[in-house]
Design a protein around this motif. Structure first.
Motif, PDB file in Angstrom:
ATOM      1  N   VAL A 273      54.174 -23.910  27.068  1.00  0.00           N
ATOM      2  CA  VAL A 273      55.298 -22.748  27.672  1.00  0.00           C
ATOM      3  C   VAL A 273      54.676 -22.423  28.894  1.00  0.00           C
ATOM      4  N   THR A 274      53.622 -22.202  29.211  1.00  0.00           N
ATOM      5  CA  THR A 274      53.091 -21.777  30.586  1.00  0.00           C
ATOM      6  C   THR A 274      53.237 -22.899  31.529  1.00  0.00           C
ATOM      7  N   GLU A 275      52.614 -24.004  31.205  1.00  0.00           N
ATOM      8  CA  GLU A 275      53.106 -25.074  32.097  1.00  0.00           C
ATOM      9  C   GLU A 275      54.418 -25.289  32.576  1.00  0.00           C
ATOM     10  N   LYS A 276      55.157 -25.335  31.335  1.00  0.00           N
ATOM     11  CA  LYS A 276      56.557 -25.816  31.993  1.00  0.00           C
ATOM     12  C   LYS A 276      57.456 -24.747  32.503  1.00  0.00           C
ATOM     13  N   ARG A 277      57.348 -23.376  31.909  1.00  0.00           N
ATOM     14  CA  ARG A 277      58.257 -22.167  32.221  1.00  0.00           C
ATOM     15  C   ARG A 277      57.556 -21.112  33.040  1.00  0.00           C
ATOM     16  N   GLY A 278      56.086 -21.070  32.815  1.00  0.00           N
ATOM     17  CA  GLY A 278      55.523 -20.303  33.633  1.00  0.00           C
ATOM     18  C   GLY A 278      55.530 -18.963  32.860  1.00  0.00           C
ATOM     19  N   SER A 279      56.048 -18.996  31.561  1.00  0.00           N
ATOM     20  CA  SER A 279      55.436 -17.852  30.683  1.00  0.00           C
ATOM     21  C   SER A 279      54.524 -17.952  30.026  1.00  0.00           C
ATOM     22  N   PHE A 280      54.303 -16.552  29.131  1.00  0.00           N
ATOM     23  CA  PHE A 280      53.008 -16.417  28.421  1.00  0.00           C
ATOM     24  C   PHE A 280      51.781 -16.650  29.192  1.00  0.00           C
ATOM     25  N   ARG A 281      51.650 -16.288  30.478  1.00  0.00           N
ATOM     26  CA  ARG A 281      50.384 -16.664  31.216  1.00  0.00           C
ATOM     27  C   ARG A 281      49.375 -15.864  30.649  1.00  0.00           C
ATOM     28  N   ALA A 282      49.212 -14.683  30.867  1.00  0.00           N
ATOM     29  CA  ALA A 282      48.145 -13.693  30.241  1.00  0.00           C
ATOM     30  C   ALA A 282      47.932 -14.076  28.672  1.00  0.00           C
ATOM     31  N   TRP A 283      48.641 -14.548  27.923  1.00  0.00           N
ATOM     32  CA  TRP A 283      48.619 -14.792  26.569  1.00  0.00           C
ATOM     33  C   TRP A 283      47.758 -16.236  26.406  1.00  0.00           C
ATOM     34  N   THR A 284      48.045 -17.187  27.245  1.00  0.00           N
ATOM     35  CA  THR A 284      47.617 -18.309  27.081  1.00  0.00           C
ATOM     36  C   THR A 284      46.100 -18.232  27.349  1.00  0.00           C
ATOM     37  N   LEU A 285      45.798 -17.489  28.484  1.00  0.00           N
ATOM     38  CA  LEU A 285      44.500 -17.077  28.910  1.00  0.00           C
ATOM     39  C   LEU A 285      43.747 -16.514  27.846  1.00  0.00           C
ATOM     40  N   LEU A 286      44.302 -15.480  27.108  1.00  0.00           N
ATOM     41  CA  LEU A 286      43.610 -14.802  26.123  1.00  0.00           C
ATOM     42  C   LEU A 286      43.327 -15.475  24.870  1.00  0.00           C
ATOM     43  N   LEU A 287      44.328 -16.607  24.479  1.00  0.00           N
ATOM     44  CA  LEU A 287      43.954 -17.569  23.495  1.00  0.00           C
ATOM     45  C   LEU A 287      42.801 -18.250  23.920  1.00  0.00           C
ATOM     46  N   ALA A 288      42.897 -18.907  24.848  1.00  0.00           N
ATOM     47  CA  ALA A 288      41.762 -19.648  25.550  1.00  0.00           C
ATOM     48  C   ALA A 288      40.309 -18.915  25.309  1.00  0.00           C
ATOM     49  N   ILE A 289      40.173 -17.875  25.675  1.00  0.00           N
ATOM     50  CA  ILE A 289      39.069 -16.956  25.398  1.00  0.00           C
ATOM     51  C   ILE A 289      38.957 -16.832  23.902  1.00  0.00           C
ATOM     52  N   PHE A 290      39.783 -16.618  23.034  1.00  0.00           N
ATOM     53  CA  PHE A 290      39.707 -16.386  21.584  1.00  0.00           C
ATOM     54  C   PHE A 290      39.131 -17.672  20.884  1.00  0.00           C
ATOM     55  N   ALA A 291      39.708 -18.819  21.392  1.00  0.00           N
ATOM     56  CA  ALA A 291      39.633 -20.153  20.670  1.00  0.00           C
ATOM     57  C   ALA A 291      38.077 -20.555  20.754  1.00  0.00           C
ATOM     58  N   PHE A 292      37.478 -20.324  22.065  1.00  0.00           N
ATOM     59  CA  PHE A 292      36.002 -20.440  22.320  1.00  0.00           C
ATOM     60  C   PHE A 292      35.236 -19.388  21.510  1.00  0.00           C
ATOM     61  N   SER A 293      35.654 -18.152  21.642  1.00  0.00           N
ATOM     62  CA  SER A 293      34.811 -17.177  21.116  1.00  0.00           C
ATOM     63  C   SER A 293      34.905 -17.344  19.477  1.00  0.00           C
ATOM     64  N   LEU A 294      35.813 -17.732  18.983  1.00  0.00           N
ATOM     65  CA  LEU A 294      35.677 -18.110  17.418  1.00  0.00           C
ATOM     66  C   LEU A 294      34.708 -19.429  17.319  1.00  0.00           C
ATOM     67  N   SER A 295      34.886 -20.393  18.243  1.00  0.00           N
ATOM     68  CA  SER A 295      33.777 -21.357  18.140  1.00  0.00           C
ATOM     69  C   SER A 295      32.340 -20.778  17.954  1.00  0.00           C
ATOM     70  N   LEU A 296      32.115 -19.932  19.019  1.00  0.00           N
ATOM     71  CA  LEU A 296      30.817 -19.508  18.971  1.00  0.00           C
ATOM     72  C   LEU A 296      30.448 -18.740  17.664  1.00  0.00           C
ATOM     73  N   LEU A 297      31.575 -17.754  17.335  1.00  0.00           N
ATOM     74  CA  LEU A 297      31.189 -16.905  16.190  1.00  0.00           C
ATOM     75  C   LEU A 297      30.998 -17.793  15.123  1.00  0.00           C
ATOM     76  N   GLY A 298      31.726 -19.292  14.892  1.00  0.00           N
ATOM     77  CA  GLY A 298      31.397 -20.063  13.763  1.00  0.00           C
ATOM     78  C   GLY A 298      29.885 -20.650  13.810  1.00  0.00           C
ATOM     79  N   THR A 299      29.190 -20.788  15.032  1.00  0.00           N
ATOM     80  CA  THR A 299      28.157 -20.890  15.066  1.00  0.00           C
ATOM     81  C   THR A 299      27.157 -20.164  14.502  1.00  0.00           C
ATOM     82  N   PHE A 300      27.536 -18.829  15.046  1.00  0.00           N
ATOM     83  CA  PHE A 300      26.825 -17.557  14.502  1.00  0.00           C
ATOM     84  C   PHE A 300      26.790 -17.580  13.077  1.00  0.00           C
ATOM     85  N   LEU A 301      27.864 -17.819  12.325  1.00  0.00           N
ATOM     86  CA  LEU A 301      28.209 -17.545  10.923  1.00  0.00           C
ATOM     87  C   LEU A 301      27.161 -18.668  10.199  1.00  0.00           C
ATOM     88  N   VAL A 302      27.306 -19.841  11.022  1.00  0.00           N
ATOM     89  CA  VAL A 302      26.560 -21.023  10.337  1.00  0.00           C
ATOM     90  C   VAL A 302      24.843 -20.785  10.542  1.00  0.00           C
TER      91      VAL A 302
END
Lengths: 670, 151
Positions: free
Chosen positions: A264-293
């Motif tokens: 959506v962000t690439e094609k329409r320019g919407s959801f900009r801040a949300w896309t950035l937040l999701l990117a932060i969360f996706a990687f943070s959860l990867s790190l959390l995964g490492t922590f849990l394991v």
């Protein structure tokens, strides 16, 4: 001597990662091009040393150097040669090194394929990747050195955990880590955009294929893990909602939301801040995964490292990364937010629903996974959250996704026409309902869950095929399907196949635990399982009690299965090896329990699992979709792979956009 | 209403609706699927819920495993070295299940006997689940505090 060189290489890699982190970020901040230019050579140098360290550890395994503690703990002179390679990442220290190696590979790829992007933006991206690398190298060197020696040198190693001596393990962790670590690129991109205070559509387009590839690898990694658990753990289950599985599933859920919101962000320019937040969360959860394991705070079927010191380190690192990135987000997001308006019925809204559901699903899985820790911290008792919680929540949240999925492609951007979309989808709806009713009338005793699964699967699958068909009719030959669209169709077909597999296997599986004496038979439906008895068998580094079970259907033998109970030589642990006869429409699955009684009787598990393969076929289709979409010409990855020189830009796709709009200028607003 | 405001309103109402639904379902599902872990001493002291499901953690008492001749029923005793709890289970036990091994069983108490529907033994033979270790340590403390409770 050689293992010390490995440690030395890691220390040099750490120093270079500090350089890669600090200098380019300062350069981007102050507009100093020389400092920004340090990023690429630093990445290259760091990678050389990380590869060297990994190669040295591999060499220690293949040459059976038991003076290295990690090798002595996870290998043994009888270990077959191919498991000596996979034993490198068979335990904590080595898998951490694998993580670092994969991060280095991703960083090099980013550095190589991004020469057309503004220098300051790339300096920030590589700087952030350097920071992550620095954190993990520090962690390895301080708390989990794979090259530590052991004195006196043991004559032989202990052995690789028998559970891990399996072809599935060779590929599972590397694929999973490719996914986990791949999200670091999307993360670095988000932080770089926030630090620069600008979100250019070109940059979003640049980051999309990276996210898609990372997501595809993660999909493959999770599917491999599930398949491995299915045939190795001997319980015949494909998903246990175990904390460690959840740890890999949460980044996948957020990553799924991310690849949709990036579109959506690439094609329409919407959801900009949300896309950035999701990117932060996706990687943070990867790190959390490492922590849990790694930390062992949770009781899990495969928490193989329990060391509080390591847990504390990762927790601090996690706090810095998550806290820091959220702080940057809070300060800078308003600057990059914004976008085009859209109507309540539009493709944007459909994708918004997708995003909400996947984000909620990730949140509920996170809550269920962390609840025992929360309970422990507040002295609420020793709680465990059962799989029914996860299953119920997940199905509830995915129902709207599955029902709305076929509408997505039929709705236009900005303003969609629900009536027209419904009209186009009518054949899918009618077929799904009629086929389900027919199945119910003809077969009769099918459970509701299986019928609902069939209907949902047909609805999604046919809906996507209808979209492909309408596209085929409307568009001119040669312009019908872009790879991006093909990837979408493929992945969504994967969803249909997956849904059918899950719902049917969960509702119609037959699981019998029986006591069997030799030559006793058990009938399940039209199948007869005949137990022939147990005899001794041998492998390269184990002895086994091997059962023979003949399966007949209508007087015809359809399978002879040999489940085993293995006793590895250097290990007191007994390992169950299930035997199975795979099939597109059903798996026959047999595992030995234990001997019971003096008459040669054994406890035997007999499972019939219809459609279980569809779960992994569906996941593979999703993965394929991710890769195909990433190959779209608009992203220019293929063009750049063909010729990586800076001059080989795909003109139509990447719009070279010279001169750089921003790079000679100092950072705005700092 | 401007288009921007309208869009924001849509987004906010969708978010709120989703949050409300998710929160409601989550609380419901969590409440139904939470199980607590107790040691045999705690069960003895009446702390475990009667009739409801919970998890029992402890060590399989030596020489306590008894198998039925004609079915997969197994009877054994779980102990925290202070109190004991007889357990009945029908099915196939995990590879690592043996005497002296720490296990976690889920089920409920029926007629003074713990009827397990699932028995977990962890992957590492030397590894004791943290919660079982805690339960045993706690039982030890309680025992030490009791008069004449030296062991």
């Amino acid at each position: 001597m050689i293992p010390e060189l490995g440690q030395f290489a890691l220390i040099l890699a750490l120093l270079l990662s500090v350089v890669q982190c600090v200098l380019p970020l300062i350069g981007a901040h102050s507009g100093n091009r020389a400092l920004m230019a340090v990023a690429r050579p630093a990445v290259a140098g760091q990678t050389v040393f990380v590869v060297a360290a990994f190669a040295i550890l591999t060499y220690a395994f293949t040459s059976q150097d038991f003076s290295v503690a990690y090798v002595a703990q996870n290998s043994n002179s009888l270990l077959p040669w191919f498991y000596r390679f996979s034993a490198v990442w068979g335990a904590h220290e080595g898998s951490l090194l694998l993580w670092i190696l994969i991060l280095a590979v991703w960083s090099v790829a980013v550095a190589a394929f991004s020469r057309h992007l503004p220098a300051d933006f790339m300096a920030r991206v590589l700087g952030v990747l350097g920071f992550i690398s620095c954190g993990f190298l520090l962690f390895t060197l301080l708390t989990s050195n794979p090259f530590a020696r052991i004195l006196p040198v043991p004559a032989d190693g202990i052995d690789l955990n028998p559970m891990l001596q399996d072809p599935g393990l060779i590929m599972h962790p590397p694929m999973l880590y490719m996914g986990y670590v791949g999200f670091s690129v999307a993360f670095a991109f988000a932080i770089a955009a926030l630090l620069g205070g600008r979100l250019d559509v070109r940059w979003v387009r640049w980051s999309r294929p990276w996210t898609n590839i990372a997501w595809a690898f993660l999909t493959l990694g999770i599917a491999l893990g599930s398949w491995w658990a299915y045939y190795t753990l001997g319980w015949g289950g494909w998903w246990f909602w175990d904390p460690v599985e959840n740890a890999s599933f949460m980044p996948w859920l957020v990553g799924t939301a991310l690849i949709h919101s990036q579109a959506v962000t690439e094609k329409r320019g919407s959801f900009r801040a949300w896309t950035l937040l999701l990117a932060i969360f996706a990687f943070s959860l990867s790190l959390l995964g490492t922590f849990l394991v790694r930390s062992g705070v949770l009781t899990s079927v495969h928490a193989f490292a329990t060391d509080p010191e390591r847990g504390v380190f990762i927790l601090v690192f996690l706090a810095i990364v998550v806290g820091g990135s959220l702080l940057i987000y809070a300060l800078r997001a308003p600057r990059v937010a914004g976008g085009e308006p859209f109507a309540p019925v539009s493709r944007e809204t459909a994708l918004l629903v997708n995003n909400l559901m996947f984000a909620c699903a990730a949140a509920t899985v996170l809550l269920g996974t962390l609840y025992p820790i929360i309970g422990d911290a507040f002295s609420l008792g020793r709680i465990s959250v059962g799989p029914p919680y996860f299953a119920f929540m997940f199905i509830m949240l995915m129902i709207p996704v599955v029902l709305l999925l076929p509408f997505g492609p039929f709705l236009k951007w900005r303003q969609g026409n629900p009536v027209a979309a419904m009209k186009s989808l009518l054949p899918a709806l009618v077929t799904a309902v009629v086929a389900t009713l027919l199945a119910w009338l003809l077969v009769g005793d099918l459970p509701v869950k299986a019928l609902a699964g069939t209907a949902a699967s047909l609805w999604v699958g046919l809906g996507i095929l209808l979209f492909a068909l309408s596209r085929w009719r409307k568009a001119a030959p040669g312009r019908r399907f872009t790879p991006e669209m093909l990837g979408m169709i493929c992945a969504h077909l994967g969803v249909a196949v997956f849904v059918a597999g899950v719902m049917i296997v969960e509702s119609t599986s037959i699981e019998r635990d029986v006591r069997m004496v030799p030559n006793q038979g058990v009938e399940i439906g039209s199948l007869t399982f005949q137990f022939e008895g147990v005899h001794e068998a041998r492998g390269p580094n184990f002895t086994a009690e091997q059962g023979t079970i003949t399966v007949t259907e209508g007087g015809r033998t359809i399978a002879t299965l040999h489940p085993q109970k293995r006793q590895y030589m250097r290990n007191a642990q007994v390992q169950t090896e299930a035997a199975l006869k795979p099939g597109v429409f059903r798996d026959l699955y047999v595992a030995l329990g234990e001997p019971v009684g003096d008459d040669g009787a054994w406890a035997v598990r007999i499972y019939v699992k219809p459609f279980v393969r569809w779960i992994w076929i569906g996941a593979l289709l999703m993965m394929l979709g991710g890769f195909v979409a990433a190959a779209d010409k608009r992203f220019g990855v293929v063009a750049r792979l063909r010729d990586t020189s800076p001059s080989a830009r795909d003109g139509s796709a990447n719009s070279p956009a010279l001169p750089d709009p921003e790079s000679p200028l100092p950072n705005p607003g700092t | 209403m401007t288009p921007t405001r309208k869009r924001r309103l849509i987004i906010i109402s969708l978010v709120l609706a989703a949050v409300a639904v998710a929160a409601g379902l989550t609380v419901l599902a969590l409440q139904q699927n939470m199980t607590y872990l107790y040691s045999p001493s705690e069960v003895e002291a009446g702390e475990a819920p009667t009739g409801a499901r919970f998890r029992l953690g402890g060590v399989v008492l030596e020489h306590s495993i008894k198998r039925a001749d004609d079915s997969l029923q197994v009877d054994f005793i779980v102990t925290d070295r202070f109190h004991q709890m007889p357990v009945k289970y029908t099915g196939i036990l995990p590879d690592l299940f043996r005497e002296g091994q720490s296990i976690v069983a889920s089920g409920s108490v029926e007629d003074g006997r713990f009827v397990a529907t699932e028995v977990l033994a962890k992957h590492d033979e030397t590894y004791m689940p943290k919660e079982v270790a805690d339960a045993i340590a706690k039982a030890k403390d309680t025992h030490a505090a009791e008069p004449g409770g030296s062991h």
